[in-house]
Design a protein around this motif. Sequence first.
Motif, PDB file in Angstrom:
ATOM      1  N   GLN A 442      -9.906  -1.867 -17.790  1.00 51.61           N
ATOM      2  CA  GLN A 442      -9.992  -3.273 -17.404  1.00 51.61           C
ATOM      3  C   GLN A 442     -10.266  -4.117 -18.648  1.00 51.61           C
ATOM      4  O   GLN A 442     -11.336  -4.044 -19.236  1.00 51.61           O
ATOM      5  N   LYS A 443      -9.261  -4.911 -19.037  1.00 55.69           N
ATOM      6  CA  LYS A 443      -9.434  -5.782 -20.199  1.00 55.69           C
ATOM      7  C   LYS A 443      -9.498  -7.239 -19.762  1.00 55.69           C
ATOM      8  O   LYS A 443      -9.561  -7.544 -18.577  1.00 55.69           O
ATOM      9  N   GLU A 444      -9.447  -8.152 -20.746  1.00 51.67           N
ATOM     10  CA  GLU A 444      -9.618  -9.569 -20.455  1.00 51.67           C
ATOM     11  C   GLU A 444      -8.546 -10.120 -19.531  1.00 51.67           C
ATOM     12  O   GLU A 444      -8.807 -11.040 -18.739  1.00 51.67           O
ATOM     13  N   ALA A 445      -7.322  -9.594 -19.602  1.00 48.50           N
ATOM     14  CA  ALA A 445      -6.257 -10.073 -18.712  1.00 48.50           C
ATOM     15  C   ALA A 445      -6.584  -9.757 -17.256  1.00 48.50           C
ATOM     16  O   ALA A 445      -6.354 -10.580 -16.357  1.00 48.50           O
ATOM     17  N   ASN A 446      -7.127  -8.563 -17.004  1.00 51.96           N
ATOM     18  CA  ASN A 446      -7.568  -8.208 -15.646  1.00 51.96           C
ATOM     19  C   ASN A 446      -8.699  -9.123 -15.199  1.00 51.96           C
ATOM     20  O   ASN A 446      -8.734  -9.581 -14.047  1.00 51.96           O
TER      21      ASN A 446
END
Length: 718
Positions: A442-446
């Motif tokens: 889970q990165k910033e886009a998620n």
Amino acid sequence: MTKRQKQPRRTNDRQAMILNLLREFPNNKFSLKHLASASGGNTREGRRETADILQRLLEEGAVEECARFKYRLSGQMRPRLTGIAQMTSGGSVYVKVEGQEQEIFIHQRNAANALDGDKVEVVVMHVSKNGTQEGEIVSIVERSRRNYVGTAVADSHSIFVRVDSRRIAVDIYLPRKLYPDVHDGDKLVVRIEDWPEGSRSPVGELIDNLGPSGENDTEMHAILAEYDLPYRFEKEVEEAAATIPGRLTEKDYAERRDFRPVTTFTIDPADAKDFDDALSVRKLREGVWEIGVHIADVTHYVTPRSVVDCEAEERGTSVYLVDRTVPMLPERLCNELCSLRPHEEKCCFSAVFTMNENLEILEEWFGRTVVYSDHRFTYEEAQQVIESGQGPYAEEMLTLHRLAQGMRAARFKHGAVAFDREEMKFRLDEKGKPIGVYFKVQKEANQLVEEFMLLANRRVAEYCAHRIQNGRKVPRTMVFRVHDAPNEEKLDRFRTFILRFGRIFRASKGRAVAKEINKLLKAVKGTPEENAVSTMAVRSMSKAYYTTDNIGHYGLAFPCYTHFTSPIRRYPDMMVHRLLARYLDGGKSADRKAYEALCEHASEREIVAAEAERASIKYKAVEFMSDKIGQEFPGHISGLTEWGIYVELEETHIEGMIFLRDMSGDFYQFDEGRYEICGHRTGRRFTLGDPLVIRVKHTDLRKRTLDFELVDKREKRR
């Protein structure tokens, strides 16, 4: 009146006294002397008369001899309770009686051929000192109509189905003459029709032949069938979906707010086929933005009580197995009409917010819209724009990212719980066989998508929950997604558990618990006990569910929350869309009782879908390890039971078990109080988080089990 005439009355009185005593203490064992004394006849003549009474009661079946010269009330004379049988792999049964907290244990010999899910009549025959009830089943009130999945063991004369579920300990017989096309090794779906007295196996009816065992499609369909989940749409549902008109009319445009000119895009996984949410961004003035959360308007196409609606309600949710999605709606709707595909005009239900850089919501608007998606981003593509600051719609993406991170920080500041567990994924070949394991990060886009979906869900819930009348809030029927505060007993167990790692958990109630959990999870990040602590922290929390009774969402730290943003895959979101439309039109509060029943069903279907998803992951994990028999892997202890040690492998996070019976050199037992496995002779101890080296011993795809054997216990790393 003579003595001879008085004798029968005295005998009848004594018999009544004996029966009353046995009824009053149905679980006690009485000697003849005790019964004679209690009935007023502790003389030689009285004991002889008591013996005659007991003999007669034994012949009538009212009394039984439970030990040598010990008697008790027979089962047929005891109060009968009705409950649901829950079968164990060993053939024993537990009967759950409504209104009774403790289940009644039934030994296999007293189970009367009851099967899992049967409605049965049971009598309690014994109560132990700690209150455990043991009984016997006296009749089958109603056979369960559940389906079983198993593998055919067939020859030219007979078919026996070896059931996959460990909840049934017998094979099911199918008459060969009725099913000539069944082959040995076929995966079958069967239902039990009868279990004749004296027969070793129940007789079944064939519901479906899924194909040869071991084939990917067969096994995935078998998992769905095991959990009573559909693996296809009936013809009438597909036909009904095909007749739904897809073209937007002039009336549609006239009744909807037009967002087509506003920059709009979707962000989804690379393999997504349905896109049920999009984001629009428009700068209104310096430091003020209009953010639109646009959700597929499924209820525009699916009308209440239609064939498609009834099917969606019954399914409750889409199901996500390792290699496929089993959709709640037919493909015509989920992948075509409702999906917010790029460069297509679509009907949406939208939540539009005017926000400033301080995250203040200056205005909000809910209603039906028409949107045009300018671009389809994958999460990876959106992440690239966030990290590089360059790419399509970079300014809009970076604005959303900045606002989302601010909302995220505020949410955790207010006490949201920060569980961030890795999600296992499999790389599959063209036949569905797993060839690798990776983890979804889970990165910033998620987080960007998540925060705006949370915002829309929260604000829709707040709008629908009340109407304003004469300056006062008047409650309205609403579908809430709720999450209760942690149970104090579970928290106490968690607090005791983490002490073994030298961790102290001081909070006991309120938002302080969430903040303490976040602090603890941050502290154990990267340590050997990280997985054990986070697993137990999750188990200490309550489960979220749907209801019309709002108690807030503890995990998100929201006093009011719902699910509005995924109507393609969740029926509660469709319910929320209908309620929102009703209240926007000035309608009265909906029927709460009817919506509560729908909430209960949706919560149940969600649980079943999650169990099926876990079963598919377990199957693929066992399949992935099936060619690794004899190989050694490092891991750590992830769970303990009275029969063995669960070990999670470090690289893949695949879990298997070391059975205590297979551990040589000592006699090992589970100490539940200390939550340890202890060796009696050596004093060797195993607890959660301990690093181990294991060897893969056995894999069983039918039962989805993975057996390890201990090679070495390594020293803990700090």
